[in-house]
Enzyme design. Sequence first.
Site, PDB file in Angstrom:
ATOM      1  N   GLU A 253     -26.748  35.326 -14.355  1.00 22.44           N
ATOM      2  CA  GLU A 253     -26.331  34.051 -14.940  1.00 22.44           C
ATOM      3  C   GLU A 253     -25.387  34.268 -16.125  1.00 22.44           C
ATOM      4  O   GLU A 253     -25.657  35.106 -16.993  1.00 22.44           O
ATOM      5  CB  GLU A 253     -27.576  33.284 -15.402  1.00 22.44           C
ATOM      6  CG  GLU A 253     -27.304  31.947 -16.079  1.00 22.44           C
ATOM      7  CD  GLU A 253     -28.581  31.298 -16.571  1.00 22.44           C
ATOM      8  OE1 GLU A 253     -28.496  30.459 -17.499  1.00 22.44           O
ATOM      9  OE2 GLU A 253     -29.680  31.611 -16.053  1.00 22.44           O
TER      10      GLU A 253
ATOM     11  N   LYS B 286     -29.809  21.567 -15.071  1.00 20.71           N
ATOM     12  CA  LYS B 286     -30.637  21.145 -16.208  1.00 20.71           C
ATOM     13  C   LYS B 286     -30.320  19.681 -16.447  1.00 20.71           C
ATOM     14  O   LYS B 286     -29.193  19.353 -16.850  1.00 20.71           O
ATOM     15  CB  LYS B 286     -30.306  21.961 -17.466  1.00 20.71           C
ATOM     16  CG  LYS B 286     -30.686  23.426 -17.408  1.00 20.71           C
ATOM     17  CD  LYS B 286     -30.192  24.152 -18.659  1.00 20.71           C
ATOM     18  CE  LYS B 286     -30.602  25.625 -18.645  1.00 20.71           C
ATOM     19  NZ  LYS B 286     -29.925  26.390 -19.715  1.00 20.71           N
TER      20      LYS B 286
ATOM     21  N   GLU C 170     -39.403  31.581 -24.624  1.00 15.00           N
ATOM     22  CA  GLU C 170     -39.832  31.243 -23.268  1.00 15.00           C
ATOM     23  C   GLU C 170     -40.957  32.127 -22.757  1.00 15.00           C
ATOM     24  O   GLU C 170     -41.262  32.142 -21.566  1.00 15.00           O
ATOM     25  CB  GLU C 170     -38.631  31.298 -22.320  1.00 15.00           C
ATOM     26  CG  GLU C 170     -37.576  30.256 -22.660  1.00 15.00           C
ATOM     27  CD  GLU C 170     -36.364  30.317 -21.744  1.00 15.00           C
ATOM     28  OE1 GLU C 170     -36.360  31.163 -20.821  1.00 15.00           O
ATOM     29  OE2 GLU C 170     -35.436  29.530 -21.947  1.00 15.00           O
TER      30      GLU C 170
END
Length: 412
Positions: free
Chosen positions: A280, A331, A199
Amino acid sequence: MAKISSIEGRILYNSRGTKTIEVDVESEGKFLGRVCAPSGASVGKYEAVSFPNGKPEESLKILKENAKKFIGLESSDLKEIHNTLKSLDDSTNYANIGGALAFAVTIASMESASKASGQELFQILSSESSFKFPFPIGNILGGGAHAGPGTPDIQEILICANGSKTIEDAIETNLLVHKELRSVLEKEDPHFTNGRGDEGGWAPKLENIKALEVSAKACENLGFTLGKEISLGVDFASSTQWNEEKGKYVYDRAGFENSSGEQIDFAAGIIEKFKLIYAEDAVHEEAFEDMAELTAKFPDTLVTGDDLTVTNKDILTKAIGLKSCNAAILKVNQAGSLYDAFEFASVANQNNIKLITSHRSGESTDSQISHIGLATKSKMLKVGVVGGERVAKLNELLRLSEHDLIRGMVEI
């Protein structure tokens, strides 16, 4: 209203060079919606199956065989398009047609409808008359499933310019920190190769706490105070460390193991020390009670479920009942169709669960999730900081800043 006149697909590649499916939906013979499905590396046990038997070709074959069932439907009728997909697959996880196909068909249909109506995608996805920008949050240093051996066990250290008043400043600030972190890492390790993970986060050979310390140093070098103008976040992705047989979290790279209690203390220590705005999956995907303990302890941190809630409204309802999180990742491809994802968003918004609309580690250059983040009143948009497939989402936010319906930043 515009009706679907054609639907077709093709096999393409995502940012990891893995095969995926792209779908074109055309309304009235001229309004094209085109969507390429992403995929994740850190995948929750209960999320939608991307492709039947792991093969995009099987999803493409199903689309070709059933294309006529979509012809004549209103491209803006998300529920009817969803129902048509479900008529082809009565499983709970899209195992028969693939969640990636459901993702691409539903979003492409809505994009086609937006072009036919002359409106932006976010406008036709929402009944609201005014909008605020979610804060972009992105990976500046990566490890775990998103980077190679020697990197931290922690999957993502993220940056969020939560003090910014404009989307332009928020994006620019994140970029500045990412660049400064490279300089810090080069001083820390003269042999650092400037390697990056899936990412775009830097992928240095560092243990977990040191990685957090250098990330904090990059912020401070730029004159920011952590927890004020700018904040760090962490995606622990703890399900990747959880060893069911041992009943422990195994940190292979750092060389230690945590019991469930030790994992809670480990995560809590990081949240406190680094004043995290975002935490998270600090425990594994079925540890609802442990997540509840962290949520109660840190009401000012977005204690966020991803693998825990997998964009599934029923699992989110369970998490709400147990007070397992105060925020949740959205998502779309975890849920399957955009309709499923919006059902999840509705449950979240009705129960004061803050939404974070997120990319996947294997991405396309599409930017529809920027619109989805706006339409779902997301507090953050987790789309990375650099890399063409990441910047595409950020650049779309900048284009949308010209739109007078969007004013200012959300309140976190």
